[in-house]
Design a protein around this motif. Structure first.
Motif, PDB file in Angstrom:
ATOM      1  N   ASP A   1      12.225 -32.785  20.962  1.00  0.00           N
ATOM      2  CA  ASP A   1      13.645 -32.464  21.179  1.00  0.00           C
ATOM      3  C   ASP A   1      14.155 -31.378  20.244  1.00  0.00           C
ATOM      4  O   ASP A   1      15.364 -31.227  20.055  1.00  0.00           O
ATOM      5  N   VAL A   2      13.246 -30.649  19.649  1.00  0.00           N
ATOM      6  CA  VAL A   2      13.614 -29.481  18.859  1.00  0.00           C
ATOM      7  C   VAL A   2      12.479 -28.482  18.981  1.00  0.00           C
ATOM      8  O   VAL A   2      11.297 -28.845  18.916  1.00  0.00           O
ATOM      9  N   GLY A   3      12.823 -27.235  19.199  1.00  0.00           N
ATOM     10  CA  GLY A   3      11.791 -26.220  19.364  1.00  0.00           C
ATOM     11  C   GLY A   3      11.846 -25.188  18.263  1.00  0.00           C
ATOM     12  O   GLY A   3      12.921 -24.852  17.760  1.00  0.00           O
ATOM     13  N   CYS A   4      10.687 -24.721  17.863  1.00  0.00           N
ATOM     14  CA  CYS A   4      10.624 -23.598  16.934  1.00  0.00           C
ATOM     15  C   CYS A   4       9.293 -22.896  17.152  1.00  0.00           C
ATOM     16  O   CYS A   4       8.283 -23.533  17.439  1.00  0.00           O
ATOM     17  N   SER A   5       9.325 -21.588  17.050  1.00  0.00           N
ATOM     18  CA  SER A   5       8.106 -20.808  17.240  1.00  0.00           C
ATOM     19  C   SER A   5       7.269 -20.835  15.972  1.00  0.00           C
ATOM     20  O   SER A   5       7.753 -21.183  14.888  1.00  0.00           O
ATOM     21  N   GLY A   6       6.019 -20.450  16.123  1.00  0.00           N
ATOM     22  CA  GLY A   6       5.155 -20.368  14.954  1.00  0.00           C
ATOM     23  C   GLY A   6       5.641 -19.350  13.945  1.00  0.00           C
ATOM     24  O   GLY A   6       5.574 -19.577  12.735  1.00  0.00           O
ATOM     25  N   SER A   7       6.154 -18.226  14.445  1.00  0.00           N
ATOM     26  CA  SER A   7       6.638 -17.186  13.539  1.00  0.00           C
ATOM     27  C   SER A   7       7.866 -17.679  12.764  1.00  0.00           C
ATOM     28  O   SER A   7       8.005 -17.410  11.566  1.00  0.00           O
ATOM     29  N   TRP A   8       8.759 -18.432  13.436  1.00  0.00           N
ATOM     30  CA  TRP A   8       9.943 -18.975  12.758  1.00  0.00           C
ATOM     31  C   TRP A   8       9.538 -19.963  11.674  1.00  0.00           C
ATOM     32  O   TRP A   8      10.005 -19.886  10.537  1.00  0.00           O
ATOM     33  N   LEU A   9       8.662 -20.898  12.013  1.00  0.00           N
ATOM     34  CA  LEU A   9       8.261 -21.923  11.063  1.00  0.00           C
ATOM     35  C   LEU A   9       7.573 -21.312   9.845  1.00  0.00           C
ATOM     36  O   LEU A   9       7.870 -21.670   8.696  1.00  0.00           O
ATOM     37  N   ALA A  10       6.669 -20.381  10.084  1.00  0.00           N
ATOM     38  CA  ALA A  10       5.953 -19.748   8.980  1.00  0.00           C
ATOM     39  C   ALA A  10       6.906 -18.964   8.084  1.00  0.00           C
ATOM     40  O   ALA A  10       6.804 -18.997   6.846  1.00  0.00           O
ATOM     41  N   HIS A  11       7.861 -18.276   8.698  1.00  0.00           N
ATOM     42  CA  HIS A  11       8.799 -17.450   7.926  1.00  0.00           C
ATOM     43  C   HIS A  11       9.651 -18.303   7.003  1.00  0.00           C
ATOM     44  O   HIS A  11       9.806 -17.989   5.811  1.00  0.00           O
ATOM     45  N   TYR A  12      10.173 -19.423   7.536  1.00  0.00           N
ATOM     46  CA  TYR A  12      11.099 -20.222   6.744  1.00  0.00           C
ATOM     47  C   TYR A  12      10.417 -21.220   5.817  1.00  0.00           C
ATOM     48  O   TYR A  12      11.072 -21.776   4.929  1.00  0.00           O
ATOM     49  N   GLU A  13       9.135 -21.424   5.981  1.00  0.00           N
ATOM     50  CA  GLU A  13       8.439 -22.303   5.042  1.00  0.00           C
ATOM     51  C   GLU A  13       7.660 -21.525   3.990  1.00  0.00           C
ATOM     52  O   GLU A  13       7.554 -21.964   2.842  1.00  0.00           O
ATOM     53  N   TYR A  14       7.136 -20.344   4.344  1.00  0.00           N
ATOM     54  CA  TYR A  14       6.229 -19.651   3.424  1.00  0.00           C
ATOM     55  C   TYR A  14       6.736 -18.296   2.933  1.00  0.00           C
ATOM     56  O   TYR A  14       6.136 -17.718   2.034  1.00  0.00           O
ATOM     57  N   VAL A  15       7.817 -17.778   3.517  1.00  0.00           N
ATOM     58  CA  VAL A  15       8.255 -16.430   3.149  1.00  0.00           C
ATOM     59  C   VAL A  15       9.606 -16.460   2.433  1.00  0.00           C
ATOM     60  O   VAL A  15       9.719 -16.029   1.285  1.00  0.00           O
ATOM     61  N   VAL A  16      10.651 -16.951   3.085  1.00  0.00           N
ATOM     62  CA  VAL A  16      11.990 -16.870   2.495  1.00  0.00           C
ATOM     63  C   VAL A  16      12.257 -18.045   1.559  1.00  0.00           C
ATOM     64  O   VAL A  16      11.637 -19.108   1.678  1.00  0.00           O
ATOM     65  N   ASP A  17      13.185 -17.856   0.630  1.00  0.00           N
ATOM     66  CA  ASP A  17      13.630 -18.939  -0.240  1.00  0.00           C
ATOM     67  C   ASP A  17      14.679 -19.769   0.497  1.00  0.00           C
ATOM     68  O   ASP A  17      15.544 -19.222   1.189  1.00  0.00           O
TER      69      ASP A  17
END
Length: 369
Positions: A58-74
C-alpha cells in the motif's frame, strides 16, 4: 502488551516461514498495537548494510527514490543511523519536532497523501539484518513516543526471526547460472544499459512488487548509489558497495558497484557468490558465535581438528565443543553435512576458493582465511 507481542512473533517464527511471509505475519500482529495504513520491509547485508530484498504494501517507491533517500541525502531516521546509533526506532513527527516538512523524505512523497512515518531497524545480537517502516495517512494521528518505544522493544525479536529466514530456502525452484550481468548508470544515476544476464538475475531477486524495469531494482539502485557517493580513492578495493543477496530459488549472488573512468558513470555487476563470500553471513544467520564461526570457516577449508586447534590457538577439546554447538545450531550431524548441506549445496552454485578473503564483506571481525 509488548511481552505478548514478542511471544506472538516467536510463534510466527516457529512456523518456519520465508522472510516475505514472516514479515507479513508480523505486520498484521503489530497492527492492533500500533495501527498503520501502509508498510515496507527490507533485508540488508549485515556487512555493508545495503538492501538485499524489499516488500512494499500500500505504498510505492522506486529503487532510485529509496536509494537516494537512504544512502545519498541527509535526513532524519535513516535506517542505518537508527541501527548504528542504538536508537533502533524513530517517528518523523517526533524527530522533526512536529514539522514533517523538515524531512526531505517526507517532502518527496507529500502528493501520496501520507503523514507520519515510524521506522525501525531490525538488530539482533548487535547485527543489523533488516528495516521496516509503517506509515499513516495524512489525516491520521501521528505516532507517539509509546509507539516508538514498543517497536524498539520488538526489534530484536523480529530481527531474530528475520535472521532465521536467511537460512530458509525461499522456494524449490531449480538453480541457474546465467553468468555475470551488468547494469550501467550515468553520472546522475540514470540507467544507460542493462545486459540480458542482469535482467534475468534481477527477475530472481526478492522484490515485491517487482520493479517496473530491471534497472529500477531497489537492490541494484542501492549498490549503485553507494558506489557513486564513495569519495574517489577512499575504497581502493571497492568493498563498500557490495551485497550478498539470496534469490527466490535460494541461490546466493554477489552484487557490487564500481566507478567507470572519471566521468561519474557507475556499473553494478551481478554474478553467483562463492561460499567464501557467503560463509560469514550464513554463520551469523544460524546464530553462531564469533569463535564458532571461526571453527566453521576452518571446516570449510577441510582442516582436521589438530590443524584447527593450532590455527585458532585453542585446545582440541575446545574445538570439539564448538563443533558440537555448531552441529546443534545448524541441524547437521557431521562435518561433511556442515560443509555440503549448509555452506556449499544450499548457499552457492559453485566452489571457488579465492586466494584472499574480502574483508569488506565480513562482519564482527570474522576472518575466513
Amino acid at each position: 502488551m509488548t511481552s505478548r507481542m514478542r511471544a506472538e512473533i516467536a510463534r510466527i517464527d516457529a512456523s518456519r516461514l520465508n522472510w516475505v511471509d514472516f514479515t507479513a505475519g508480523v505486520a498484521e500482529a503489530v497492527r492492533p498495537l500500533i495501527p498503520f495504513d501502509a508498510y515496507c520491509w527490507h533485508t540488508v547485508d549485515p556487512g555493508t548494510i545495503l538492501f538485499t530484498g524489499s516488500v512494499n504494501r500500500d505504498v510505492g517507491c522506486s529503487g532510485s527514490w529509496l536509494a537516494h533517500y537512504e544512502y545519498v541525502v541527509d535526513d532524519v531516521n535513516k535506517w542505518s543511523f537508527l541501527a548504528n546509533s542504538g536508537r533502533i526506532a524513530g517517528a518523523t513527527s517526533i524527530d522533526t519536532h512536529g514539522d514533517l516538512t523538515r524531512s526531505a523524505r517526507h517532502r518527496s512523497h507529500l502528493t501520496y497523501g501520507f503523514g507520519d512515518e515510524l521506522r525501525v531497524s531490525l538488530v539482533a545480537d548487535g547485527i543489523y539484518w533488516g528495516a521496516a517502516a509503517f506509515l499513516r495517512h495524512a489525516d491520521q494521528p501521528w505516532f507517539t513516543e509509546a509507539d516508538v518505544a514498543a517497536l524498539s522493544t520488538l526489534s530484536s525479536a523480529i530481527a531474530t526471526g528475520l535472521r532465521r529466514t536467511i537460512a530458509t530456502q525461499l522456494s524449490g525452484s531449480p538453480r541457474v547460472d546465467w553468468g555475470p550481468g551488468v547494469v550501467v548508470f550515468d553520472a546522475d544515476g540514470n540507467p544507460e544499459s542493462t545486459s540480458a544476464a542482469a535482467e534475468r538475475w534481477i527477475s530472481e531477486l526478492v522484490e515485491d512488487p517487482a520493479p517496473d524495469h530491471p534497472s529500477e531494482s531497489k537492490i541494484v539502485r542501492s549498490i549503485a548509489a553507494r558506489a557513486r557517493v564513495i569519495p574517489p580513492g577512499t575504497d581502493p578495493l571497492e568493498l563498500a558497495a557490495r551485497a550478498r543477496v539470496r534469490t527466490r530459488a535460494g541461490t546466493w549472488l554477489l552484487l557490487y558497484g564500481t566507478r567507470l573512468g572519471t566521468d561519474g558513470r557507475t556499473a553494478v555487476i551481478i554474478h553467483p557468490a562463492t561460499p567464501h563470500d557467503v560463509a560469514p553471513v550464513v554463520a551469523l544467520a544460524y546464530g553462531l558465535t564469533d569463535r564458532e564461526a571461526l571453527v566453521a570457516m576452518q571446516c570449510i577449508q577441510g582442516r582436521p581438528t589438530k590443524e584447527i586447534s593450532k590455527a585458532l590457538s585453542m585446545s582440541p577439546y575446545t574445538v570439539q565443543d564448538h563443533l558440537k554447538s555448531i552441529f546443534d545450531k545448524t541441524g547437521v550431524r557431521s562435518r561433511g553435512e556442515l560443509v555440503g548441506q549448509i555452506f556449499l549445496d544450499h548457499y552457492a552454485t559453485r566452489w571457488e576458493k579465492p586466494a584472499t578473503g574480502p574483508p569488506g564483506l565480513l562482519v564482527r571481525g570474522i576472518e575466513t582465511t
